[in-house]
Scaffold this active site. Structure first.
Site, mmCIF file in Angstrom:
data_model
loop_
_atom_site.group_PDB
_atom_site.id
_atom_site.type_symbol
_atom_site.label_atom_id
_atom_site.label_comp_id
_atom_site.label_asym_id
_atom_site.label_seq_id
_atom_site.Cartn_x
_atom_site.Cartn_y
_atom_site.Cartn_z
ATOM 1 N N ASP A 244 31.871 26.567 40.567
ATOM 2 C CA ASP A 244 30.984 25.859 41.164
ATOM 3 C C ASP A 244 30.072 25.455 39.887
ATOM 4 O OD1 ASP A 244 32.344 25.942 43.477
ATOM 5 O OD2 ASP A 244 30.825 27.357 44.299
ATOM 6 N N TYR B 117 35.783 38.128 39.030
ATOM 7 C CA TYR B 117 34.137 37.560 38.739
ATOM 8 C C TYR B 117 33.710 38.887 38.483
ATOM 9 C CZ TYR B 117 35.486 32.679 39.927
ATOM 10 O OH TYR B 117 36.027 31.421 39.841
#
Length: 292
Positions: free
Chosen positions: A60, A118
């Protein structure tokens, strides 16, 4: 400009780092600066034709990547291992190609990947730090208990339906993911949450961290957290953690085309000094901000 002569098509894999601060995410979008567009523009400047690059995952706006993986196809005489240098000479300073390698024509950055990992970093000291805040959520509003967060993460191991952490707007046909690791660690004022999964839903990691913060500050119990996502109560997941604390740490493959030193743990961790007394503060003992 390097000339691209007629050759059989080769597939080239890349390990890519980028600072997400000034990007509107990975994926090309109209009138927005994106990582994909910058790299494809550089490729076009070399090959004199449009080239599409495929990534292991789409990050994002504002999210960083320490070892994103992508691939492209090209007819060229340029050896695959040279593409890192060729592209770095044409890319802006907030994108770096760590390495490039030749892969089989059936290899795919996204579909050949076995997992993605992540890391989310929170900085919990009251006073801000200019060198840390671009890569962390400066969260000082209340103490965060890492043991409570870990207790909430433990039941997530395995294959689960994670619709509670799925933002609207995704084209993914289902919300099943296979979570292989979920860890929370604290080092002084820095708290990190790492999740490794076969795949991630759109917005999943930031929504997950936003809810885990409620657990860490004692507003929601680990059991309540588990009941929420197992019941798919998406309406109760209302806040996403800010993007700057999130980094695509690495992508794993059954047989990686790159040696570990090029993609494993390439995001350094800050090591901050503990509090010091005035009598200890001298030129010999002055604290240093260092990366490990």
């Amino acid at each position: 400009m390097l000339a691209a002569e007629s050759q059989s098509t080769q597939r080239v894999a890349l390990v890519i780092q980028y600072l997400g601060t000034h990007f509107h995410g990975w994926q090309r979008q109209p009138n927005q600066r994106t990582v994909q567009e910058e790299i494809e523009t550089a490729l076009r400047s070399v090959l004199n034709r449009p080239v599409v690059i495929h990534a292991a995952g789409r990050t994002d706006a504002g999210v960083h990547a320490a070892a994103q993986v992508a691939h492209f196809d090209a007819e060229t005489l340029i050896p695959a291992h040279r593409w890192a240098d060729v592209l770095n000479s044409r890319l802006p300073n907030d994108i770096l190609i760590r390495a490039s390698a030749l892969v089989d024509s059936t290899w795919h950055a996204r579909f050949s990947a076995a997992w993605r990992r992540y890391r989310y970093t929170l900085f919990t000291e009251a006073r801000p730090n200019l060198f840390v805040c671009p890569f962390a959520w400066h969260y000082y509003h209340a103490p965060l208990d890492e043991t409570l967060i870990q207790a909430a993460l433990d039941p997530m191991m395995g294959r689960h339906h994670m619709a509670a952490f799925h933002r609207a707007g995704s084209t993914r046909p289902h919300s099943w993911v296979d979570i292989q690791a979920a860890e929370c660690q604290r080092q002084g004022s820095l708290l990190t949450i790492e999740v490794q999964s076969s795949g991630f839903l759109y917005g999943m990691m930031r929504l997950l961290v936003g809810l885990l913060v409620q657990v860490g500050r004692g507003e929601r119990s680990p059991d309540d957290f588990t009941q929420l996502w197992t019941a798919q109560r998406r309406d109760e997941v209302k806040y996403a953690a800010p993007p700057q604390g999130l980094c695509l740490l690495r992508v794993g493959y059954p047989e990686s085309p790159f040696p570990p030193e090029l993609w494993y743990d390439t995001q350094p961790k800050f090591v901050l000094p503990t509090a010091i007394t005035p009598e200890k503060h001298s030129s010999e003992t002055a604290p240093e901000y260092c990366l490990s």
